[in-house]
Design a protein around this motif. Structure first.
Motif, mmCIF file in Angstrom:
data_model
loop_
_atom_site.group_PDB
_atom_site.id
_atom_site.type_symbol
_atom_site.label_atom_id
_atom_site.label_comp_id
_atom_site.label_asym_id
_atom_site.label_seq_id
_atom_site.Cartn_x
_atom_site.Cartn_y
_atom_site.Cartn_z
ATOM 1 N N ASN A 1 -11.285 8.028 -10.754
ATOM 2 C CA ASN A 1 -12.517 8.498 -10.110
ATOM 3 C C ASN A 1 -12.645 7.993 -8.680
ATOM 4 N N GLY A 2 -11.889 6.972 -8.320
ATOM 5 C CA GLY A 2 -11.876 6.495 -6.940
ATOM 6 C C GLY A 2 -11.228 7.486 -5.987
ATOM 7 N N TRP A 3 -10.608 8.517 -6.547
ATOM 8 C CA TRP A 3 -9.977 9.547 -5.725
ATOM 9 C C TRP A 3 -10.755 10.857 -5.733
ATOM 10 N N ILE A 4 -11.937 10.875 -6.277
ATOM 11 C CA ILE A 4 -12.741 12.099 -6.258
ATOM 12 C C ILE A 4 -13.212 12.342 -4.832
ATOM 13 N N VAL A 5 -13.042 13.581 -4.400
ATOM 14 C CA VAL A 5 -13.312 13.962 -3.013
ATOM 15 C C VAL A 5 -14.529 14.871 -2.956
ATOM 16 N N VAL B 1 0.854 -1.188 0.000
ATOM 17 C CA VAL B 1 0.000 0.000 0.000
ATOM 18 C C VAL B 1 0.893 1.243 0.000
ATOM 19 N N VAL B 2 0.470 2.222 -0.805
ATOM 20 C CA VAL B 2 1.105 3.542 -0.839
ATOM 21 C C VAL B 2 0.027 4.537 -0.428
ATOM 22 N N PHE B 3 0.402 5.479 0.424
ATOM 23 C CA PHE B 3 -0.556 6.500 0.855
ATOM 24 C C PHE B 3 0.073 7.867 0.759
ATOM 25 N N ARG B 4 -0.775 8.860 0.464
ATOM 26 C CA ARG B 4 -0.337 10.258 0.415
ATOM 27 C C ARG B 4 -1.500 11.119 0.847
ATOM 28 N N GLU B 5 -1.188 12.060 1.720
ATOM 29 C CA GLU B 5 -2.206 12.967 2.251
ATOM 30 C C GLU B 5 -2.868 13.750 1.128
ATOM 31 N N VAL B 6 -4.178 13.910 1.230
ATOM 32 C CA VAL B 6 -4.931 14.769 0.324
ATOM 33 C C VAL B 6 -4.742 16.203 0.807
ATOM 34 N N LEU B 7 -4.245 17.061 -0.057
ATOM 35 C CA LEU B 7 -4.071 18.478 0.270
ATOM 36 C C LEU B 7 -5.046 19.312 -0.555
ATOM 37 N N PRO B 8 -5.403 20.523 -0.067
ATOM 38 C CA PRO B 8 -6.354 21.348 -0.816
ATOM 39 C C PRO B 8 -5.941 21.581 -2.269
ATOM 40 N N LEU C 1 -8.931 7.246 2.028
ATOM 41 C CA LEU C 1 -9.021 6.860 3.441
ATOM 42 C C LEU C 1 -9.205 8.130 4.256
ATOM 43 N N ARG C 2 -10.298 8.192 4.972
ATOM 44 C CA ARG C 2 -10.532 9.307 5.887
ATOM 45 C C ARG C 2 -9.831 8.976 7.199
ATOM 46 N N GLY C 3 -9.127 9.945 7.743
ATOM 47 C CA GLY C 3 -8.399 9.717 8.983
ATOM 48 C C GLY C 3 -9.271 9.192 10.098
ATOM 49 N N ALA C 4 -10.527 9.618 10.139
ATOM 50 C CA ALA C 4 -11.453 9.150 11.177
ATOM 51 C C ALA C 4 -11.692 7.651 11.071
ATOM 52 N N ASN C 5 -11.406 7.068 9.900
ATOM 53 C CA ASN C 5 -11.610 5.634 9.695
ATOM 54 C C ASN C 5 -10.316 4.829 9.800
ATOM 55 N N LEU C 6 -9.245 5.461 10.195
ATOM 56 C CA LEU C 6 -7.952 4.785 10.255
ATOM 57 C C LEU C 6 -7.979 3.570 11.176
ATOM 58 N N ASN C 7 -8.746 3.633 12.254
ATOM 59 C CA ASN C 7 -8.808 2.505 13.190
ATOM 60 C C ASN C 7 -9.478 1.266 12.609
ATOM 61 N N ASP D 1 -8.879 16.297 10.775
ATOM 62 C CA ASP D 1 -8.946 14.950 10.224
ATOM 63 C C ASP D 1 -8.187 14.925 8.895
ATOM 64 N N ILE D 2 -7.163 14.106 8.808
ATOM 65 C CA ILE D 2 -6.339 13.993 7.613
ATOM 66 C C ILE D 2 -6.904 12.897 6.721
ATOM 67 N N TRP D 3 -7.047 13.189 5.433
ATOM 68 C CA TRP D 3 -7.488 12.198 4.446
ATOM 69 C C TRP D 3 -6.294 11.780 3.608
ATOM 70 N N PHE D 4 -6.379 10.582 3.042
ATOM 71 C CA PHE D 4 -5.280 10.039 2.243
ATOM 72 C C PHE D 4 -5.784 9.437 0.938
ATOM 73 N N TYR D 5 -4.973 9.615 -0.104
ATOM 74 C CA TYR D 5 -5.123 8.829 -1.320
ATOM 75 C C TYR D 5 -4.418 7.509 -1.048
ATOM 76 N N LEU D 6 -5.062 6.396 -1.352
ATOM 77 C CA LEU D 6 -4.436 5.081 -1.200
ATOM 78 C C LEU D 6 -4.316 4.410 -2.554
ATOM 79 N N LEU D 7 -3.200 3.714 -2.750
ATOM 80 C CA LEU D 7 -3.009 2.774 -3.842
ATOM 81 C C LEU D 7 -2.664 1.449 -3.197
#
Length: 185
Positions: free
Chosen positions: A107-111, A12-19, A143-149, A124-130
Motif C-alpha cells: 500500500n506504500g506504492w498506491i498512487v 535502495v532500488v528504484f523503478r519509474e512508475v509507468l501508467p 518518490l516524486r521527481g519534483a522531490n528528488l532534490n 515529472d517522473i515518479w519512482f517506486y522505491l525499496l
C-alpha cells in the motif's frame, strides 16, 4: 508489537512508475483476451539486478527460483504496515528480466492517479522505491521527481544519471548501495 520506523538506508532500488503499473494495482493489466495481466514489476538487466534484489528478498519460497520478503511502509496515520512480496528469477521467455510479484500488497506504492497524470504531463517522473535499512527491513515508498532534490546527493545523482541514460520508452530503474557506492546498472 509496533514496528520501528525505518533505520539508516543501506541499499535502495528504484523503478519509474509507468501508467501500466497503475492498472496492475487495480487488477486491470490484462490488455488481451489471451489472459496474462501480470501484477508484477519487471527489471531489465536481470543478471545485475538479481544480487541486489536478493538482499531484500532473502527467504526461500515454495517454488524454485523464487524468494520472498516482507516490505514495510508508513501509513497515513504514521504507523507501519507490511506485506510479503516475491522476487522471481528470469524465465526462459525473458532471460534478462527479473520480477517482483505480489506488488499489489504494498500500500506504500498506491498512487493518486490524478496527481500522477498531472505530474507526468509536466514531465515529472515518479519512482517506486525499496530501501533496505541497517536493521534488515525493506521499506517501500513513492518518490516524486519534483522531490528528488530532497534526497541525499549520491542517490539524487544516481537517479539523474539513469534518467539521462534512458533508452526509448523503457522504465528508468537502478540501485545504489550506500555502503560501497556501487550503482546498478
Amino acid at each position: 508489537m509496533p514496528i520501528n520506523p525505518p533505520g539508516n538506508p543501506v541499499l535502495v532500488v528504484f523503478r519509474e512508475v509507468l501508467p501500466g503499473d497503475l492498472r496492475k494495482f487495480r487488477a486491470e493489466s490484462n490488455d488481451a483476451d489471451t489472459g496474462g495481466g501480470a501484477r508484477d514489476l519487471r527489471f531489465r538487466e536481470g543478471s545485475r539486478m538479481s544480487p541486489v534484489l536478493a538482499r531484500m528478498f532473502p527467504n526461500p519460497a515454495d517454488e524454485a527460483g523464487v524468494t520472498r520478503g516482507d516490505v514495510y511502509w508508513i501509513t497515513s496515520d504514521d504507523t507501519a504496515a507490511s506485506g510479503q512480496v516475491e522476487f522471481w528469477r528470469p524465465t526462459d521467455a525473458r532471460p534478462n528480466e527479473v520480477r517482483l510479484g505480489r506488488i499489489y500488497v504494498v500500500n506504500g506504492w498506491i498512487v493518486d492517479e490524478e496527481e500522477y497524470a498531472a505530474a507526468r504531463n509536466r514531465g515529472d517522473i515518479w519512482f517506486y522505491l525499496l530501501v533496505l535499512d541497517d536493521t534488515g527491513r525493506t521499506w517501500a515508498r513513492i518518490l516524486r521527481g519534483a522531490n528528488l532534490n530532497r534526497e541525499t546527493p549520491a542517490f539524487r545523482d544516481c537517479v539523474q544519471r539513469r534518467i539521462q541514460e534512458r533508452r526509448g520508452a523503457a522504465a528508468v530503474f537502478g540501485s545504489l548501495d550506500f555502503t560501497t557506492g556501487e550503482e546498478v546498472p
